[in-house]
Design a protein around this motif. Structure first.
Motif, short mmCIF file in Angstrom:
data_model
loop_
_atom_site.label_atom_id
_atom_site.label_comp_id
_atom_site.label_asym_id
_atom_site.label_seq_id
_atom_site.Cartn_x
_atom_site.Cartn_y
_atom_site.Cartn_z
N ILE A 29 0.85 -1.18 0.00
CA ILE A 29 0.00 0.00 0.00
C ILE A 29 0.89 1.23 0.00
O ILE A 29 1.73 1.40 0.87
N SER A 30 0.72 2.07 -1.02
CA SER A 30 1.49 3.31 -1.08
C SER A 30 0.53 4.48 -0.90
O SER A 30 -0.68 4.31 -0.81
N ALA A 31 1.08 5.67 -0.86
CA ALA A 31 0.28 6.87 -0.62
C ALA A 31 -0.78 7.09 -1.70
O ALA A 31 -1.84 7.62 -1.43
N ASN A 32 -0.50 6.67 -2.94
CA ASN A 32 -1.45 6.90 -4.03
C ASN A 32 -2.28 5.66 -4.37
O ASN A 32 -2.98 5.65 -5.37
N SER A 33 -2.22 4.62 -3.57
CA SER A 33 -3.01 3.41 -3.82
C SER A 33 -4.49 3.67 -3.57
O SER A 33 -4.85 4.37 -2.63
N GLU A 34 -5.32 3.09 -4.42
CA GLU A 34 -6.76 3.16 -4.23
C GLU A 34 -7.13 1.98 -3.32
O GLU A 34 -7.03 0.82 -3.72
N THR A 35 -7.53 2.27 -2.10
CA THR A 35 -7.79 1.21 -1.13
C THR A 35 -9.28 1.07 -0.84
O THR A 35 -10.05 2.02 -0.95
N TYR A 36 -9.63 -0.15 -0.46
CA TYR A 36 -11.01 -0.49 -0.15
C TYR A 36 -11.04 -1.27 1.16
O TYR A 36 -10.15 -2.07 1.43
N LYS A 37 -12.09 -1.05 1.94
CA LYS A 37 -12.31 -1.86 3.13
C LYS A 37 -13.34 -2.91 2.73
O LYS A 37 -14.46 -2.58 2.36
N CYS A 38 -12.93 -4.15 2.79
CA CYS A 38 -13.80 -5.25 2.39
C CYS A 38 -14.11 -6.15 3.58
O CYS A 38 -13.23 -6.44 4.39
N PRO A 94 -14.44 -28.77 5.20
CA PRO A 94 -13.47 -29.60 4.47
C PRO A 94 -13.89 -31.06 4.27
O PRO A 94 -13.30 -31.74 3.44
N TRP A 95 -14.86 -31.54 4.97
CA TRP A 95 -15.27 -32.94 4.85
C TRP A 95 -16.20 -33.20 3.65
O TRP A 95 -16.42 -34.35 3.28
N LEU A 96 -16.71 -32.15 3.02
CA LEU A 96 -17.65 -32.35 1.91
C LEU A 96 -16.95 -32.95 0.70
O LEU A 96 -15.80 -32.63 0.41
N LYS A 97 -17.63 -33.81 -0.02
CA LYS A 97 -17.06 -34.47 -1.19
C LYS A 97 -16.89 -33.52 -2.37
O LYS A 97 -15.91 -33.59 -3.09
N ASN A 98 -17.86 -32.64 -2.58
CA ASN A 98 -17.81 -31.70 -3.69
C ASN A 98 -16.85 -30.56 -3.35
O ASN A 98 -17.08 -29.80 -2.42
N LYS A 99 -15.75 -30.45 -4.11
CA LYS A 99 -14.73 -29.43 -3.83
C LYS A 99 -15.30 -28.01 -3.85
O LYS A 99 -14.86 -27.15 -3.10
N LEU A 100 -16.28 -27.76 -4.70
CA LEU A 100 -16.88 -26.42 -4.81
C LEU A 100 -17.62 -26.01 -3.54
O LEU A 100 -17.82 -24.82 -3.30
N ASP A 101 -18.04 -26.98 -2.73
CA ASP A 101 -18.77 -26.67 -1.51
C ASP A 101 -17.88 -26.60 -0.27
O ASP A 101 -18.32 -26.15 0.78
N ARG A 102 -16.64 -27.03 -0.38
CA ARG A 102 -15.75 -27.06 0.80
C ARG A 102 -15.45 -25.66 1.33
O ARG A 102 -15.38 -25.46 2.54
N LEU A 103 -15.19 -24.73 0.43
CA LEU A 103 -14.97 -23.33 0.80
C LEU A 103 -15.93 -22.49 -0.02
O LEU A 103 -16.03 -22.67 -1.24
N GLN A 104 -16.65 -21.58 0.65
CA GLN A 104 -17.57 -20.70 -0.05
C GLN A 104 -17.38 -19.27 0.45
O GLN A 104 -17.29 -19.03 1.66
N LEU A 105 -17.35 -18.35 -0.50
CA LEU A 105 -17.30 -16.92 -0.18
C LEU A 105 -18.73 -16.43 0.01
O LEU A 105 -19.59 -16.66 -0.84
N LEU A 106 -18.97 -15.77 1.13
CA LEU A 106 -20.31 -15.27 1.43
C LEU A 106 -20.28 -13.79 1.79
O LEU A 106 -19.33 -13.32 2.42
N HIS A 107 -21.29 -13.07 1.41
CA HIS A 107 -21.54 -11.68 1.80
C HIS A 107 -20.38 -10.73 1.54
O HIS A 107 -20.01 -9.95 2.42
N PRO A 108 -19.79 -10.75 0.34
CA PRO A 108 -18.69 -9.80 0.08
C PRO A 108 -19.21 -8.37 -0.07
O PRO A 108 -20.21 -8.13 -0.75
N LYS A 109 -18.54 -7.45 0.61
CA LYS A 109 -18.87 -6.02 0.51
C LYS A 109 -17.56 -5.23 0.55
O LYS A 109 -16.73 -5.47 1.42
#
Length: 136
Positions: free
Chosen positions: A99-108, A116-131
């Protein structure tokens, strides 16, 4: 009547005195928790997919992480992210940008649900409620 008051008083203050409330959030040291690190590494490209207009990168600083035991582990992140000056690339999984002085920063803020026990790899980790909100 008196016992009701004592019970309510104990129920209110016992988590503060005796530890975290069951099912509540607890702070995570990102340097020591490998699963939290994996969750953040997973979230960076997912946030880029979620955001059509720019590539956001999370520097390994200014990160607050909490975890909560649910059906698995829910990681709650508050991250200061930087808008990258280069184009999106699907192969890009991690992009440490200082991060520099002129960086465009966001609070996310976002959650990563780890099961991790789920068989379907797509369900093992899920991103929720990104803002993400641009910082001044």
């Amino acid at each position: 009547m008196m016992w009701t008051f004592v019970f309510v008083l104990l129920a209110t203050f016992s988590p503060a005195v005796f530890g975290t409330l069951v099912g509540g959030r607890t702070p995570v040291d990102l340097n020591k928790d490998k699963r939290a690190q994996e969750a953040l590494k997973f979230a960076e490209p997912e946030l880029t997919k979620w955001n059509d207009t720019m590539l956001l990168c999370a520097p390994q600083q200014d990160i607050k992480v909490e975890k909560q035991v649910v059906e698995g582990i829910m990681y709650h992140f508050t991250v200061r992210m930087v808008k990258a000056s280069f184009s999106k690339t699907p192969a890009l999984h991690h992009c440490p940008i200082p991060i520099s002085a002129n960086s465009e920063t966001y609070k996310c803020t976002f959650e990563v649900w780890s099961r991790p026990w789920l068989k379907n790899k797509l369900d093992r980790l899920q991103l929720l409620h990104p803002k993400c909100q641009k910082e001044n």
